[in-house]
Design a protein around this motif. Sequence first.
Motif, PDB file in Angstrom:
ATOM      1  N   THR A 130      -2.056   2.942  -1.209  1.00 57.76           N
ATOM      2  CA  THR A 130      -1.313   3.926  -2.013  1.00 57.76           C
ATOM      3  C   THR A 130      -0.667   4.971  -1.104  1.00 57.76           C
ATOM      4  N   SER A 170      -1.827  11.212  -3.241  1.00 60.55           N
ATOM      5  CA  SER A 170      -0.387  11.011  -3.123  1.00 60.55           C
ATOM      6  C   SER A 170       0.373  12.315  -3.302  1.00 60.55           C
ATOM      7  N   VAL A 190       4.248   3.663  -7.290  1.00 60.24           N
ATOM      8  CA  VAL A 190       3.324   4.119  -6.247  1.00 60.24           C
ATOM      9  C   VAL A 190       4.057   5.082  -5.319  1.00 60.24           C
ATOM     10  N   TYR A 209      -1.854   4.593  -8.364  1.00 61.01           N
ATOM     11  CA  TYR A 209      -2.499   3.886  -7.258  1.00 61.01           C
ATOM     12  C   TYR A 209      -1.932   2.474  -7.215  1.00 61.01           C
ATOM     13  N   PHE A 210      -2.091   1.819  -6.084  1.00 55.49           N
ATOM     14  CA  PHE A 210      -1.654   0.436  -5.944  1.00 55.49           C
ATOM     15  C   PHE A 210      -2.367  -0.465  -6.960  1.00 55.49           C
TER      16      PHE A 210
END
Length: 180
Positions: free
Chosen positions: A6, A87, A138, A144-145
């Motif tokens: 991510t 992130s 993402v 999130y991935f």
Amino acid sequence: MDDAITQWINSAAGQSILLDMIMTSVTQYGVPLVVLIVALQWWSQHDRLHVRHTCIAAGLSFFMGLGLNQIILLFVHRVRPYDAGISHLVISPSSDWSFPSDHATATFAIAASFLLRGLQRRGIALLAAAAIVCISRVYVGTHYFTDVLGGAVTGILAAAVVRGLYWEGTRVDRLITGFL
């Protein structure tokens, strides 16, 4: 590993105005554009009734996948990666939970519908669009991935269920595909 992937995808967010603009646009307009592409298939000249059947199946898969996501959200309360400090967010924050991604579910349900009905070229093009939408989610920091992977799974699952339940050539299918 999810956090690392991510962060790797999201690492360029905020570094390039052009890339941020592109990814934000993909996130915002990707699903509506894919839906428009499917809607335009209705007037296809090649194998018209089969393509129309596939368009209906794609729509059913889209809605079934998003419905499944709502059920999952009742039990899985995953915070957004930007709330967890994983992130960097470059769009407005979301008000719901992170898992699974509705964008991934919607686009993968559509692509899988086309692939499961033998429309390979269209399905692969839609699959590429779905992958780009997932990466954008993402990149912009909202998922999130594994959120997009989970969304892809629910979309594919919905398409598989619709494939088993909605058959081509039935009375209902002929009525719907004969419209316009």
